[in-house]
Design an enzyme around this catalytic site. Structure first.
Site, PDB file in Angstrom:
ATOM      1  N   LEU A 100      46.315  28.768  36.816  1.00 30.28           N
ATOM      2  CA  LEU A 100      45.792  27.605  35.946  1.00 30.28           C
ATOM      3  C   LEU A 100      46.430  27.738  34.333  1.00 30.28           C
ATOM      4  O   LEU A 100      46.590  26.880  33.877  1.00 30.28           O
ATOM      5  CB  LEU A 100      44.321  27.739  35.884  1.00 30.28           C
ATOM      6  CG  LEU A 100      43.387  27.593  36.969  1.00 30.28           C
ATOM      7  CD1 LEU A 100      41.772  27.948  36.585  1.00 30.28           C
ATOM      8  CD2 LEU A 100      43.684  26.162  37.523  1.00 30.28           C
ATOM      9  N   HIS A 145      45.823  39.529  34.891  1.00 23.43           N
ATOM     10  CA  HIS A 145      45.671  38.458  33.526  1.00 23.43           C
ATOM     11  C   HIS A 145      44.824  39.680  32.601  1.00 23.43           C
ATOM     12  O   HIS A 145      45.458  39.288  31.333  1.00 23.43           O
ATOM     13  CB  HIS A 145      44.563  37.309  33.815  1.00 23.43           C
ATOM     14  CG  HIS A 145      45.312  36.280  34.311  1.00 23.43           C
ATOM     15  ND1 HIS A 145      46.023  35.588  33.572  1.00 23.43           N
ATOM     16  CD2 HIS A 145      45.176  35.683  35.514  1.00 23.43           C
ATOM     17  CE1 HIS A 145      46.487  34.498  34.337  1.00 23.43           C
ATOM     18  NE2 HIS A 145      45.775  34.611  35.250  1.00 23.43           N
TER      19      HIS A 145
HETATM   20 NI    NI Z   1      46.021  32.931  36.686  1.00 21.32          NI
END
Ligand code: NI
Length: 188
Positions: A100, A145
Site C-alpha cells: 500500500l 515494514h
Molecule cells: Ni507493505
C-alpha cells in the site's frame, strides 16, 4: 474510527526501524482500530503502523486462507522466524507482491515458505502464529515494514531497477506523499 492517509515510499517513517510499544493504553487501542479500518478501506491484507506515519512495532493482517479460514488480527512487538528464503529467481505469476506504500504496483519476490510470528495483542496476551505460503509472506512483508524495509528494497534484477524507475516516474521517493483510501487521487 478514522481512515488515515497511507505514506508512500520516500517518507522517512517507512525507511526507519520502528520502536517497541511500551504503553498499552486507550491511544494504542484507537490506533489499532484505525489501522484495521484503513487496511479494510485500502483494501489490503496487511498494514504496518509506519505506513500511517506511526513509528511503532505494530501490524494488522486480514487473510482468507486457502482452506477457507479467515485470519485477522494484530501483532504488537512481533518477532519473526522463517524457513530459508529460496535463492532462485522469483516467479512473476505466483510470487508478485504489492504494498500500500507503493500503490498499484506489483513485483515478484522470493519469500520463505513458512514463518512463525510471536508478539502480544492489545491486552498484552501472547500471540503465536504459524503460517505457510501466502500467509507466511504477509508476515514477512509486514515485519520488514517495522525494520524500515519495503519489499521493493529486496527485489532482484531486473525488477529492482523496474521498481526504481516506476517510483521515479510516479514522482514518489520523497517525503510528504500519501494517499487516502476511499479517495481516488493522491494527496500531497
Ligand atoms: Ni507493505
Amino acid at each position: 474510527m478514522t481512515i488515515r492517509p497511507i505514506c508512500i515510499t520516500g517518507n522517512p517513517v517507512l525507511h526507519t526501524k520502528a520502536l517497541e510499544v511500551t504503553e498499552f493504553n486507550e491511544e494504542l487501542r484507537v490506533l489499532v482500530q484505525d489501522m484495521y479500518e484503513t487496511m479494510d478501506e485500502a483494501p489490503g491484507v496487511g498494514l504496518a503502523a509506519p505506513q500511517i506515519g506511526v513509528n511503532l512495532r505494530i501490524f494488522v493482517y486480514d487473510w482468507d486462507a486457502e482452506d477457507g479460514s479467515a485470519q485477522r488480527g494484530v501483532v504488537i512487538n512481533p518477532t519473526l522466524t522463517t524457513s530459508a528464503v529460496p535463492t532462485e529467481q522469483a516467479d512473476w505469476e505466483s510470487e508478485s507482491e504489492g504494498c500500500l506504500s507503493v500503490p498499484g504496483e506489483r513485483f515478484p519476490l522470493k519469500r520463505a515458505e513458512s514463518a512463525v510470528v510471536t508478539g502480544v495483542d492489545l491486552d498484552q496476551n501472547p500471540v503465536h502464529i504459524e503460517a505457510t505460503g501466502w500467509f507466511a509472506r504477509i508476515f514477512q512483508h509486514e515485519f520488514d515494514h517495522l525494520e524500515g524495509i519495503l519489499y521493493v528494497d529486496k527485489l532482484s534484477e531486473p525488477y529492482a531497477q523496474e521498481a526504481k524507475d516506476t517510483i521515479a516516474e510516479r514522482g514518489w521517493g520523497k517525503d510528504g506523499i500519501s494517499w487516502l483510501p476511499g479517495e481516488e487521487k493522491l494527496e500531497g
